[in-house]
Design a protein around this motif. Structure first.
Motif, PDB file in Angstrom:
ATOM      1  N   VAL A 172       1.950 -11.279 -10.320  1.00 41.88           N
ATOM      2  CA  VAL A 172       2.059 -10.348  -9.203  1.00 41.88           C
ATOM      3  C   VAL A 172       1.640 -11.082  -7.940  1.00 41.88           C
ATOM      4  O   VAL A 172       0.566 -11.683  -7.888  1.00 41.88           O
ATOM      5  N   LEU A 173       2.493 -11.046  -6.949  1.00 39.59           N
ATOM      6  CA  LEU A 173       2.159 -11.712  -5.697  1.00 39.59           C
ATOM      7  C   LEU A 173       1.119 -10.909  -4.934  1.00 39.59           C
ATOM      8  O   LEU A 173       1.197  -9.682  -4.873  1.00 39.59           O
ATOM      9  N   PRO A 174       0.151 -11.594  -4.343  1.00 36.27           N
ATOM     10  CA  PRO A 174      -0.821 -10.881  -3.524  1.00 36.27           C
ATOM     11  C   PRO A 174      -0.147 -10.354  -2.263  1.00 36.27           C
ATOM     12  O   PRO A 174       0.821 -10.920  -1.785  1.00 36.27           O
ATOM     13  N   GLU A 175      -0.645  -9.276  -1.769  1.00 38.74           N
ATOM     14  CA  GLU A 175      -0.120  -8.699  -0.529  1.00 38.74           C
ATOM     15  C   GLU A 175      -0.676  -9.460   0.670  1.00 38.74           C
ATOM     16  O   GLU A 175      -1.741 -10.051   0.589  1.00 38.74           O
ATOM     17  N   GLY A 176       0.025  -9.433   1.760  1.00 39.92           N
ATOM     18  CA  GLY A 176      -0.531  -9.837   3.033  1.00 39.92           C
ATOM     19  C   GLY A 176      -0.515 -11.303   3.379  1.00 39.92           C
ATOM     20  O   GLY A 176       0.509 -11.958   3.307  1.00 39.92           O
ATOM     21  N   ASP A 177      -1.691 -11.797   3.742  1.00 42.12           N
ATOM     22  CA  ASP A 177      -1.828 -13.094   4.381  1.00 42.12           C
ATOM     23  C   ASP A 177      -1.239 -14.251   3.590  1.00 42.12           C
ATOM     24  O   ASP A 177      -0.625 -15.143   4.161  1.00 42.12           O
ATOM     25  N   PHE A 178      -1.436 -14.287   2.294  1.00 37.17           N
ATOM     26  CA  PHE A 178      -0.955 -15.410   1.490  1.00 37.17           C
ATOM     27  C   PHE A 178       0.559 -15.538   1.563  1.00 37.17           C
ATOM     28  O   PHE A 178       1.106 -16.629   1.700  1.00 37.17           O
ATOM     29  N   VAL A 179       1.260 -14.438   1.480  1.00 36.75           N
ATOM     30  CA  VAL A 179       2.724 -14.448   1.530  1.00 36.75           C
ATOM     31  C   VAL A 179       3.190 -14.874   2.921  1.00 36.75           C
ATOM     32  O   VAL A 179       4.085 -15.718   3.055  1.00 36.75           O
ATOM     33  N   ILE A 180       2.589 -14.318   3.961  1.00 34.17           N
ATOM     34  CA  ILE A 180       2.962 -14.687   5.329  1.00 34.17           C
ATOM     35  C   ILE A 180       2.730 -16.177   5.546  1.00 34.17           C
ATOM     36  O   ILE A 180       3.602 -16.894   6.048  1.00 34.17           O
ATOM     37  N   GLU A 181       1.559 -16.648   5.167  1.00 33.75           N
ATOM     38  CA  GLU A 181       1.218 -18.065   5.337  1.00 33.75           C
ATOM     39  C   GLU A 181       2.236 -18.964   4.650  1.00 33.75           C
ATOM     40  O   GLU A 181       2.758 -19.909   5.244  1.00 33.75           O
ATOM     41  N   ARG A 182       2.530 -18.693   3.408  1.00 31.62           N
ATOM     42  CA  ARG A 182       3.429 -19.551   2.643  1.00 31.62           C
ATOM     43  C   ARG A 182       4.837 -19.549   3.226  1.00 31.62           C
ATOM     44  O   ARG A 182       5.478 -20.585   3.337  1.00 31.62           O
ATOM     45  N   LEU A 183       5.328 -18.378   3.619  1.00 33.12           N
ATOM     46  CA  LEU A 183       6.684 -18.318   4.156  1.00 33.12           C
ATOM     47  C   LEU A 183       6.774 -18.942   5.543  1.00 33.12           C
ATOM     48  O   LEU A 183       7.769 -19.616   5.846  1.00 33.12           O
ATOM     49  N   LEU A 184       5.768 -18.752   6.395  1.00 37.50           N
ATOM     50  CA  LEU A 184       5.812 -19.391   7.711  1.00 37.50           C
ATOM     51  C   LEU A 184       5.692 -20.912   7.606  1.00 37.50           C
ATOM     52  O   LEU A 184       6.271 -21.643   8.404  1.00 37.50           O
ATOM     53  N   ALA A 236       3.797  -7.718  13.828  1.00 37.08           N
ATOM     54  CA  ALA A 236       2.809  -7.982  12.775  1.00 37.08           C
ATOM     55  C   ALA A 236       2.653  -9.470  12.533  1.00 37.08           C
ATOM     56  O   ALA A 236       1.542  -9.959  12.301  1.00 37.08           O
ATOM     57  N   LEU A 237       3.750 -10.220  12.590  1.00 40.94           N
ATOM     58  CA  LEU A 237       3.660 -11.675  12.425  1.00 40.94           C
ATOM     59  C   LEU A 237       2.899 -12.304  13.580  1.00 40.94           C
ATOM     60  O   LEU A 237       2.081 -13.209  13.375  1.00 40.94           O
ATOM     61  N   GLY A 238       3.135 -11.828  14.797  1.00 39.89           N
ATOM     62  CA  GLY A 238       2.385 -12.328  15.947  1.00 39.89           C
ATOM     63  C   GLY A 238       0.906 -12.019  15.843  1.00 39.89           C
ATOM     64  O   GLY A 238       0.059 -12.857  16.165  1.00 39.89           O
ATOM     65  N   GLU A 239       0.578 -10.834  15.355  1.00 42.91           N
ATOM     66  CA  GLU A 239      -0.829 -10.462  15.172  1.00 42.91           C
ATOM     67  C   GLU A 239      -1.481 -11.361  14.124  1.00 42.91           C
ATOM     68  O   GLU A 239      -2.585 -11.857  14.312  1.00 42.91           O
ATOM     69  N   TRP A 240      -0.787 -11.599  13.014  1.00 45.28           N
ATOM     70  CA  TRP A 240      -1.319 -12.481  11.978  1.00 45.28           C
ATOM     71  C   TRP A 240      -1.516 -13.888  12.526  1.00 45.28           C
ATOM     72  O   TRP A 240      -2.541 -14.512  12.288  1.00 45.28           O
ATOM     73  N   PHE A 241      -0.546 -14.377  13.281  1.00 41.14           N
ATOM     74  CA  PHE A 241      -0.622 -15.719  13.850  1.00 41.14           C
ATOM     75  C   PHE A 241      -1.821 -15.853  14.781  1.00 41.14           C
ATOM     76  O   PHE A 241      -2.552 -16.835  14.735  1.00 41.14           O
ATOM     77  N   GLY A 242      -2.055 -14.850  15.613  1.00 43.10           N
ATOM     78  CA  GLY A 242      -3.198 -14.878  16.516  1.00 43.10           C
ATOM     79  C   GLY A 242      -4.532 -14.780  15.802  1.00 43.10           C
ATOM     80  O   GLY A 242      -5.549 -15.287  16.262  1.00 43.10           O
ATOM     81  N   ARG A 243      -4.537 -14.157  14.644  1.00 39.57           N
ATOM     82  CA  ARG A 243      -5.766 -13.968  13.869  1.00 39.57           C
ATOM     83  C   ARG A 243      -6.010 -15.098  12.878  1.00 39.57           C
ATOM     84  O   ARG A 243      -7.148 -15.537  12.692  1.00 39.57           O
ATOM     85  N   CYS A 244      -4.961 -15.600  12.228  1.00 40.52           N
ATOM     86  CA  CYS A 244      -5.130 -16.545  11.118  1.00 40.52           C
ATOM     87  C   CYS A 244      -4.354 -17.858  11.255  1.00 40.52           C
ATOM     88  O   CYS A 244      -4.634 -18.796  10.520  1.00 40.52           O
ATOM     89  N   GLY A 245      -3.376 -17.911  12.128  1.00 39.76           N
ATOM     90  CA  GLY A 245      -2.462 -19.055  12.181  1.00 39.76           C
ATOM     91  C   GLY A 245      -3.133 -20.394  12.396  1.00 39.76           C
ATOM     92  O   GLY A 245      -2.723 -21.406  11.837  1.00 39.76           O
ATOM     93  N   GLY A 246      -4.182 -20.430  13.200  1.00 39.96           N
ATOM     94  CA  GLY A 246      -4.858 -21.690  13.468  1.00 39.96           C
ATOM     95  C   GLY A 246      -5.569 -22.270  12.270  1.00 39.96           C
ATOM     96  O   GLY A 246      -5.714 -23.486  12.154  1.00 39.96           O
TER      97      GLY A 246
END
Length: 90
Positions: free
Chosen positions: A17-29, A48-58
């Motif tokens: 089962v794939l985890p929800e949220g950050d892990f999937v976004i990170e891997r696909l980006l 939502a992708l922009g919000e994730w990037f500003g929060r976790c992208g760095g």
């Protein structure tokens, strides 16, 4: 979360089962192709992708990916973790 079949290649094969949220976004980006990114944008939305990037992208993307997504999303990433440049030079 149900990923397109092609995107399963980016995740461990034994992951039932794939985890929800950050892990999937990170891997696909970081590693996704155009089909993966279209799917991600249609399921998460650009805001939502922009919000994730500003929060976790760095902290969760390579320097090269951060530079690319900063241009695409027109947003600054969060700061990278101390020492990250030595561990992950690209």
């Amino acid at each position: 979360m149900t990923l397109p079949e092609g995107a399963r290649r980016l995740f461990p094969p034994d992951l039932a089962v794939l985890p929800e949220g950050d892990f999937v976004i990170e891997r696909l980006l970081e590693e996704g192709d155009s089909a993966d990114l279209r799917w991600l944008a249609s399921h998460r939305g650009e805001a939502a992708l922009g919000e994730w990037f500003g929060r976790c992208g760095g902290r969760r993307l390579s320097r090269r990916s951060r530079a690319f997504w900063a241009l695409v999303l027109d947003r600054a990433p969060s700061l990278p973790a101390p020492g990250a440049e030595e561990l992950w030079p690209l």
